[in-house]
Write a protein that holds these residues in place. Structure first.
Motif, PDB file in Angstrom:
ATOM      1  N   ASP A  36       0.542  -0.951   0.067  1.00 23.10           N
ATOM      2  CA  ASP A  36      -0.305   0.078  -0.172  1.00 23.10           C
ATOM      3  C   ASP A  36       0.981   1.039   0.281  1.00 23.10           C
ATOM      4  O   ASP A  36       0.125   2.179  -0.425  1.00 23.10           O
ATOM      5  N   LYS A  37       2.002   1.128   0.367  1.00 26.69           N
ATOM      6  CA  LYS A  37       2.668   2.048  -0.241  1.00 26.69           C
ATOM      7  C   LYS A  37       3.166   2.457  -1.594  1.00 26.69           C
ATOM      8  O   LYS A  37       3.942   3.972  -1.848  1.00 26.69           O
ATOM      9  N   GLY A  38       3.007   2.085  -2.697  1.00 27.07           N
ATOM     10  CA  GLY A  38       2.549   1.901  -3.878  1.00 27.07           C
ATOM     11  C   GLY A  38       1.420   2.811  -4.285  1.00 27.07           C
ATOM     12  O   GLY A  38       0.282   2.936  -3.464  1.00 27.07           O
ATOM     13  N   ILE A  46       6.217   0.266 -11.334  1.00 20.97           N
ATOM     14  CA  ILE A  46       8.009   0.682 -11.383  1.00 20.97           C
ATOM     15  C   ILE A  46       8.315   1.813 -12.653  1.00 20.97           C
ATOM     16  O   ILE A  46       9.486   2.021 -13.004  1.00 20.97           O
ATOM     17  N   ALA A  47       7.440   1.903 -13.368  1.00 22.26           N
ATOM     18  CA  ALA A  47       7.634   3.044 -14.640  1.00 22.26           C
ATOM     19  C   ALA A  47       7.525   4.623 -13.864  1.00 22.26           C
ATOM     20  O   ALA A  47       8.352   4.969 -14.257  1.00 22.26           O
ATOM     21  N   ILE A  48       7.329   4.110 -11.882  1.00 23.15           N
ATOM     22  CA  ILE A  48       7.068   5.633 -11.979  1.00 23.15           C
ATOM     23  C   ILE A  48       9.129   5.589 -11.224  1.00 23.15           C
ATOM     24  O   ILE A  48       9.175   6.116 -11.765  1.00 23.15           O
ATOM     25  N   ALA A  49       9.668   4.817 -10.712  1.00 27.20           N
ATOM     26  CA  ALA A  49      11.186   3.595 -10.295  1.00 27.20           C
ATOM     27  C   ALA A  49      12.051   4.643 -11.757  1.00 27.20           C
ATOM     28  O   ALA A  49      12.976   4.588 -11.111  1.00 27.20           O
ATOM     29  N   PRO A  74      12.551  -2.546  -7.950  1.00 24.94           N
ATOM     30  CA  PRO A  74      14.381  -2.762  -6.750  1.00 24.94           C
ATOM     31  C   PRO A  74      14.458  -1.055  -5.912  1.00 24.94           C
ATOM     32  O   PRO A  74      13.569  -0.140  -6.404  1.00 24.94           O
ATOM     33  N   ASN A  75      15.422  -1.293  -5.219  1.00 26.07           N
ATOM     34  CA  ASN A  75      15.669   0.337  -4.142  1.00 26.07           C
ATOM     35  C   ASN A  75      16.738   0.979  -4.834  1.00 26.07           C
ATOM     36  O   ASN A  75      17.747   0.157  -3.615  1.00 26.07           O
ATOM     37  N   TYR A  76      16.652   1.598  -5.287  1.00 18.98           N
ATOM     38  CA  TYR A  76      17.941   2.148  -5.207  1.00 18.98           C
ATOM     39  C   TYR A  76      18.073   3.739  -4.972  1.00 18.98           C
ATOM     40  O   TYR A  76      17.044   4.285  -4.056  1.00 18.98           O
ATOM     41  N   SER A  87      15.527   6.981  -1.556  1.00 15.25           N
ATOM     42  CA  SER A  87      15.102   5.691  -2.335  1.00 15.25           C
ATOM     43  C   SER A  87      13.933   5.470  -3.356  1.00 15.25           C
ATOM     44  O   SER A  87      13.239   6.723  -3.617  1.00 15.25           O
ATOM     45  N   THR A  88      14.080   4.555  -4.496  1.00 19.16           N
ATOM     46  CA  THR A  88      13.453   4.777  -5.254  1.00 19.16           C
ATOM     47  C   THR A  88      12.011   4.682  -4.328  1.00 19.16           C
ATOM     48  O   THR A  88      11.155   5.074  -4.694  1.00 19.16           O
ATOM     49  N   HIS A  89      12.313   3.542  -3.845  1.00 20.38           N
ATOM     50  CA  HIS A  89      11.131   2.935  -3.262  1.00 20.38           C
ATOM     51  C   HIS A  89      10.219   4.676  -2.499  1.00 20.38           C
ATOM     52  O   HIS A  89       9.289   4.535  -2.514  1.00 20.38           O
ATOM     53  N   GLY A  90      10.842   5.396  -1.800  1.00 22.36           N
ATOM     54  CA  GLY A  90      10.336   6.574  -0.938  1.00 22.36           C
ATOM     55  C   GLY A  90      10.149   7.293  -2.309  1.00 22.36           C
ATOM     56  O   GLY A  90       9.044   8.016  -2.176  1.00 22.36           O
ATOM     57  N   TYR A  91      10.843   7.568  -3.265  1.00 25.21           N
ATOM     58  CA  TYR A  91      10.122   7.879  -4.719  1.00 25.21           C
ATOM     59  C   TYR A  91       8.840   7.506  -5.141  1.00 25.21           C
ATOM     60  O   TYR A  91       8.046   8.720  -5.415  1.00 25.21           O
ATOM     61  N   VAL A  92       9.018   6.021  -5.103  1.00 27.83           N
ATOM     62  CA  VAL A  92       7.663   5.989  -5.784  1.00 27.83           C
ATOM     63  C   VAL A  92       6.193   6.034  -5.130  1.00 27.83           C
ATOM     64  O   VAL A  92       5.284   6.920  -4.420  1.00 27.83           O
TER      65      VAL A  92
END
Length: 106
Positions: A36-38, A46-49, A74-76, A87-92
């Motif tokens: 639910d964080k995405g 993945i498109a946002i990442a 993935p989390n870059y 991080s990628t997760h934070g951005y998404v």
């Protein structure tokens, strides 16, 4: 105004390209490992990442029988233009939260 519309058109075209690439790599409309964080749709996540980190983040994660890897984001670690490390997760998560508050897009 014309410049802004051109920029929006460019973003739309890039996101559309990234969505099509994600689908061709096996990402589905099921939730990603972000839950639910995405957005609730791994193709969009993945498109946002990829928009944030580059199209190279969409690769062959889905070519496995391991269900934990299916729809994996993935989390870059990255630095934003404004100097904030994220991080990628934070951005998404940030983009998803903004999208969820915009009633004009629903």
């Amino acid at each position: 105004l014309t410049t802004n519309l051109g920029s929006l058109d460019g973003v739309y075209r890039l996101l559309n390209k990234l969505i099509l690439k994600a689908k061709s790599q096996g990402y589905t409309e099921s939730p990603s490992n972000l839950g639910d964080k995405g957005t609730g749709n791994s193709v969009y996540d993945i498109a946002i990442a990829a928009y944030n980190k580059g199209a190279g983040v969409i690769h062959r994660w889905c070519e496995t029988d391991n269900p934990k890897v299916l729809n994996y984001i993935p989390n870059y670690k990255t630095s934003r233009w404004d100097g904030v490390d994220i991080s990628t997760h934070g951005y998404v998560k940030e983009v998803s939260n903004t999208y969820k508050t915009l009633t004009c897009l629903k």
